[in-house]
Design a protein around this motif. Structure first.
Motif, PDB file in Angstrom:
ATOM      1  N   GLY A 110       1.782   4.601   8.372  1.00 14.01           N
ATOM      2  CA  GLY A 110       1.541   5.223   7.080  1.00 14.01           C
ATOM      3  C   GLY A 110       1.884   6.690   7.007  1.00 14.01           C
ATOM      4  N   SER A 111       2.451   7.254   8.079  1.00 15.28           N
ATOM      5  CA  SER A 111       2.746   8.683   8.111  1.00 15.28           C
ATOM      6  C   SER A 111       3.988   9.055   7.317  1.00 15.28           C
ATOM      7  N   ARG A 112       4.817   8.067   6.987  1.00 13.10           N
ATOM      8  CA  ARG A 112       6.042   8.326   6.223  1.00 13.10           C
ATOM      9  C   ARG A 112       6.222   7.222   5.192  1.00 13.10           C
ATOM     10  N   PRO A 113       6.467   7.581   3.932  1.00  8.26           N
ATOM     11  CA  PRO A 113       6.661   6.540   2.916  1.00  8.26           C
ATOM     12  C   PRO A 113       7.996   5.828   3.102  1.00  8.26           C
ATOM     13  N   GLY A 114       8.196   4.755   2.357  1.00  9.14           N
ATOM     14  CA  GLY A 114       9.508   4.138   2.329  1.00  9.14           C
ATOM     15  C   GLY A 114      10.500   5.100   1.707  1.00  9.14           C
ATOM     16  N   THR A 115      11.778   4.925   2.026  1.00 11.21           N
ATOM     17  CA  THR A 115      12.795   5.833   1.484  1.00 11.21           C
ATOM     18  C   THR A 115      13.911   5.038   0.820  1.00 11.21           C
ATOM     19  N   PHE A 116      14.133   5.351  -0.440  1.00 17.06           N
ATOM     20  CA  PHE A 116      15.215   4.769  -1.233  1.00 17.06           C
ATOM     21  C   PHE A 116      16.338   5.799  -1.217  1.00 17.06           C
ATOM     22  N   TYR A 117      17.379   5.524  -0.410  1.00 14.88           N
ATOM     23  CA  TYR A 117      18.491   6.453  -0.259  1.00 14.88           C
ATOM     24  C   TYR A 117      19.558   6.194  -1.333  1.00 14.88           C
ATOM     25  N   ILE A 118      19.976   7.257  -2.003  1.00 12.98           N
ATOM     26  CA  ILE A 118      21.063   7.188  -2.973  1.00 12.98           C
ATOM     27  C   ILE A 118      22.222   8.026  -2.453  1.00 12.98           C
ATOM     28  N   LYS A 144       0.840  -1.202   0.000  1.00 13.70           N
ATOM     29  CA  LYS A 144       0.000   0.000   0.000  1.00 13.70           C
ATOM     30  C   LYS A 144       0.874   1.251   0.000  1.00 13.70           C
ATOM     31  N   ALA A 145       1.969   1.193   0.744  1.00 12.96           N
ATOM     32  CA  ALA A 145       2.832   2.362   0.915  1.00 12.96           C
ATOM     33  C   ALA A 145       3.610   2.665  -0.364  1.00 12.96           C
ATOM     34  N   ASP A 146       3.860   3.937  -0.594  1.00  9.86           N
ATOM     35  CA  ASP A 146       4.711   4.372  -1.704  1.00  9.86           C
ATOM     36  C   ASP A 146       6.133   4.535  -1.166  1.00  9.86           C
ATOM     37  N   TYR A 147       7.056   4.880  -2.039  1.00 12.74           N
ATOM     38  CA  TYR A 147       8.415   5.187  -1.585  1.00 12.74           C
ATOM     39  C   TYR A 147       8.907   6.462  -2.242  1.00 12.74           C
ATOM     40  N   GLN A 148       9.855   7.133  -1.591  1.00  9.75           N
ATOM     41  CA  GLN A 148      10.476   8.345  -2.102  1.00  9.75           C
ATOM     42  C   GLN A 148      11.964   8.101  -2.322  1.00  9.75           C
ATOM     43  N   VAL A 149      12.560   8.881  -3.202  1.00 10.73           N
ATOM     44  CA  VAL A 149      13.990   8.795  -3.482  1.00 10.73           C
ATOM     45  C   VAL A 149      14.672   9.995  -2.839  1.00 10.73           C
ATOM     46  N   LYS A 150      15.686   9.755  -1.997  1.00  7.69           N
ATOM     47  CA  LYS A 150      16.381  10.845  -1.304  1.00  7.69           C
ATOM     48  C   LYS A 150      17.889  10.618  -1.315  1.00  7.69           C
ATOM     49  N   GLU A 151      18.638  11.712  -1.219  1.00  5.23           N
ATOM     50  CA  GLU A 151      20.084  11.620  -1.057  1.00  5.23           C
ATOM     51  C   GLU A 151      20.428  11.179   0.365  1.00  5.23           C
ATOM     52  N   VAL A 152      21.502  10.428   0.510  1.00  6.86           N
ATOM     53  CA  VAL A 152      22.037  10.118   1.835  1.00  6.86           C
ATOM     54  C   VAL A 152      22.514  11.421   2.479  1.00  6.86           C
ATOM     55  N   GLU A 153      22.198  11.605   3.746  1.00  9.26           N
ATOM     56  CA  GLU A 153      22.572  12.839   4.435  1.00  9.26           C
ATOM     57  C   GLU A 153      24.084  13.030   4.446  1.00  9.26           C
ATOM     58  N   ALA A 174      26.967   3.106   2.318  1.00 12.53           N
ATOM     59  CA  ALA A 174      26.840   2.323   1.091  1.00 12.53           C
ATOM     60  C   ALA A 174      26.298   3.194  -0.034  1.00 12.53           C
ATOM     61  N   GLY A 175      26.416   2.683  -1.260  1.00  8.83           N
ATOM     62  CA  GLY A 175      25.962   3.441  -2.418  1.00  8.83           C
ATOM     63  C   GLY A 175      24.470   3.678  -2.435  1.00  8.83           C
ATOM     64  N   ALA A 176      23.715   2.772  -1.817  1.00  8.40           N
ATOM     65  CA  ALA A 176      22.264   2.915  -1.753  1.00  8.40           C
ATOM     66  C   ALA A 176      21.743   2.084  -0.589  1.00  8.40           C
ATOM     67  N   SER A 177      20.562   2.433  -0.112  1.00 10.43           N
ATOM     68  CA  SER A 177      19.928   1.679   0.967  1.00 10.43           C
ATOM     69  C   SER A 177      18.444   1.992   0.966  1.00 10.43           C
ATOM     70  N   TYR A 178      17.715   1.231   1.774  1.00 14.97           N
ATOM     71  CA  TYR A 178      16.262   1.412   1.835  1.00 14.97           C
ATOM     72  C   TYR A 178      15.810   1.465   3.286  1.00 14.97           C
ATOM     73  N   GLN A 179      14.902   2.383   3.581  1.00 12.72           N
ATOM     74  CA  GLN A 179      14.300   2.471   4.918  1.00 12.72           C
ATOM     75  C   GLN A 179      12.805   2.239   4.774  1.00 12.72           C
ATOM     76  N   ALA A 180      12.276   1.310   5.555  1.00 11.38           N
ATOM     77  CA  ALA A 180      10.864   0.950   5.461  1.00 11.38           C
ATOM     78  C   ALA A 180       9.973   2.128   5.822  1.00 11.38           C
ATOM     79  N   PRO A 181       8.743   2.154   5.321  1.00 17.51           N
ATOM     80  CA  PRO A 181       7.819   3.233   5.672  1.00 17.51           C
ATOM     81  C   PRO A 181       7.415   3.161   7.137  1.00 17.51           C
ATOM     82  N   ALA A 182       6.879   4.259   7.650  1.00 17.80           N
ATOM     83  CA  ALA A 182       6.364   4.251   9.022  1.00 17.80           C
ATOM     84  C   ALA A 182       5.199   3.272   9.102  1.00 17.80           C
TER      85      ALA A 182
END
Length: 611
Positions: free
Chosen positions: A408-416, A380-389, A397-405
């Motif tokens: 449902g208050s925060r989407p998944g995050t695909f970190y680049i 159900k949840a969507d994901y967003q693409v964000k830069e690593v801080e 790492a070159g990329a990683s993923y953080q699960a959504p809240a």
């Protein structure tokens, strides 16, 4: 709840209802007594795992925050000490004793899976306490110093909506300070016993602490929540001013001194004691320690020698595939020259971080339009693409993923990671997006959280071999979905798989066969077109988290073997969508438990096909 799970829940409810009606007139019959026994044992399992999860959140309030339980947002984990370690072991042993008293022969379905996973978790956790991991409590890849900064940034799971939220984090910061003091004592003791981080890893740790020693409070990543105050409508103006002042003082008087104290210890006292070797086998009881890490991360009965040989075979196979790509694109030189061409030619690289993010956002729709070819269950949840801080980019790492809240208050995050654009070639866009987002980690992690029937310890639990094995298996589905039509994008897929194959060789090489850091770097340089900086970061990652990198290929192989076995058994009745549902719908599982579950599913499909 997705449609498949909803249908399953309704079916189970109807089955229970019908069973009750059928036997209501003969409550003392053997059939009823047997059913009552099964229900009683199933109830015990669910009570035990729920009680464990509830009690675990008290002991680990950071996990509580991560899964959306905000009752302990002002607390931190207990400082490292002999007492806290003994309490943790006693906690695990208590629940192992309780689950072991269950009659497993009375269990089936989710109850059986929960029993199997929970019992194995407790056994592996207790076995892990035989090794002094607390002497090396953080590294450049994973550590409380980075986790706490993410929490305090205002961009993670720690809420900053009310004044209480801000006060909670101020209190939590005091716990962080006490914990970091305990890491110094523990690392000091470890150095006396020969359990110390390698010098190369210590060197990478220092900038991660240095970045928090800002002269201007407003430059601190921890100042993020203060910046958010202006737009906060839950707190009145007078309270905002007082809160901003108190919060700033907390950063100045608690957080910065804590990072400074730890940095001073690492620089002046610990770094000179660092090890020149990089493998676990060089540490006391190191061979047994590495064997445990293999078991912990892969969940499979594999030896270092077996994994090393498998890795060598895969590296050779993938190199042969890379040569085919070289021929397809008409490159005239040898493979080493092709690697150099791919490393150096500007056509394969982005010119800005913004271009990197845009490329991954662009491929998102392309992939999402095709996943229905192979899947019937979707998150159900969507994901967003964000830069690593920036504060953690240099060593991440070159990329990683953080699960959504979970709520449902925060989407998944695909970190680049855009720290080094040369480490983000454009030919890996399709394969990396599949792996980290859809249908890789985003499908697996989101669906796991969204399946309502899973007990909490499984809903939020994880097995690296399952998660990374699934993500790498998902990459292998790209061609089936009509992706990788560009030969360079296919080469990118091979690059990713080659990385995972080289990991098998390098991880076992360093931790079981005495390889040096330089040997590992040289092996990866000869067998890939990866950027030098990327290879160095990868090798140092394997140094810091022994065995974790073995999970990808071993997990992928296990899932692929399950698919091939199911297809062979079911023939024309095999449905790839339903197979993927079975892999995903019960959350993260150890490979042997997942394989046994798939075998039961195959047997049930055969019965259905006959009727």
């Amino acid at each position: 709840m997705n449609k498949s799970v909803m249908a399953l829940s309704i079916a189970l409810a109807l089955t229970t209802s019908l069973t009750g009606c059928t036997h209501s007139s003969n409550k003392s019959s053997p059939v009823v007594q047997a059913e009552n026994t099964r229900q009683l044992e199933a109830k015990k399992v669910n009570e035990i795992v729920e009680q464990f999860f509830t009690e675990m959140l008290v002991l680990d309030p950071l996990t509580a925050t991560e899964v959306g339980v905000n009752d302990y947002n002002d607390r931190f984990i207990a400082p490292i000490s002999k007492q806290s370690i003994e309490e943790n072991i006693a906690f695990e042993q208590k629940y192992l004793n309780r689950i072991s008293a269950i009659d497993v022969n009375q269990l089936s379905g989710q109850d059986l899976l929960s029993y199997q996973v929970f019992k194995r978790d407790r056994e592996v956790a207790i076995a892990g306490y035989e090794f002094p991991e607390h002497y090396i409590p953080f590294n450049q890849m994973y550590g409380i110093h980075n986790d706490f900064a993410m929490l305090g940034s205002g961009e993670s799971s720690q809420p900053f909506n009310t004044e209480k939220d801000y006060r909670d984090f101020m209190k939590r910061a005091e716990g962080f300070s006490a914990y970091m003091d305990s890491t110094i004592l523990s690392m000091r003791e470890g150095s006396k016993k020969g359990v110390v981080l390698p010098k190369a890893i210590i060197k990478k740790l220092l900038p991660q602490f240095q970045t928090h020693l800002v002269k201007n409070i407003e430059d601190s990543v921890f100042y993020g929540p203060v910046k958010q105050l202006q737009a906060n409508t839950n707190i009145n103006t007078n309270d905002k001013e007082r809160l901003a002042r108190d919060y700033s003082q907390m950063i100045q008087n608690v957080i910065i001194p804590t990072y400074q104290k730890t940095l001073s210890f690492l620089t002046t006292e610990y770094a000179p004691l660092g090890s020149d070797t990089v493998g676990l086998s060089h540490l006391p009881n190191g061979k047994a320690w590495y064997d445990h890490m293999i078991t912990h991360h892969t969940t499979l009965p594999l030896t270092a020698d077996e994994i090393h040989e498998f890795g060598q075979q895969e590296v050779a196979r993938i190199l042969a595939e890379m040569k085919k790509v070289k021929q397809t694109v008409g490159f005239k030189g040898n493979l080493a020259e092709f690697f150099t061409f791919l490393k150096e030619d500007e056509q394969f690289y982005f010119s800005s971080p913004e271009e990197v993010i845009a490329a991954y956002e662009g491929v998102k729709d392309k992939i999402n339009s095709r996943v229905s070819q192979l899947f019937e269950v979707f998150p159900k949840a969507d994901y967003q693409v964000k830069e690593v801080e920036a504060f953690r980019a240099a060593s991440s790492a070159g990329a990683s993923y953080q699960a959504p809240a979970p709520d449902g208050s925060r989407p998944g995050t695909f970190y680049i990671n855009t720290f080094n654009l040369k480490a983000q070639p454009n030919f890996i866009v399709e394969t990396l997006s599949i792996h980290e987002a859809s249908p890789g980690h985003h499908f697996q992690a989101s669906i796991q959280q969204e399946v309502e029937s899973l007990p909490k310890f499984r809903k939020f639990g994880n097995f690296t071999v399952y998660e990374e094995g699934w993500a790498l298996y998902a990459e292998s589905l790209g061609k089936e979905m009509g992706l990788f039509t560009d030969p360079y994008q296919w080469y990118g897929r091979l690059v990713d798989e080659q990385l995972r194959a080289m990991r098998l060789v390098v991880d076992t090489g360093m931790h079981a066969k005495g390889w040096t850091r330089e040997q590992a770097i040289d092996f990866m340089t000869k067998n890939s077109s990866m950027a030098d900086s990327d290879i160095e970061a990868e090798v140092e990652r394997y140094v810091s988290i022994p065995g974790q990198a073995l999970s990808y290929k071993t997990g992928q192989r296990a899932i692929q073997q399950m698919r091939e076995s199911a297809k062979k058994s079911l023939g024309s009745a095999f449905d790839i969508k339903k197979f993927h549902t079975q892999i995903l719908i019960d959350g993260s599982l150890p490979m042997p438990i997942l394989a046994a579950k798939i075998e039961r599913w195959v047997d049930a499909q055969k019965v259905t096909a006959k009727h």
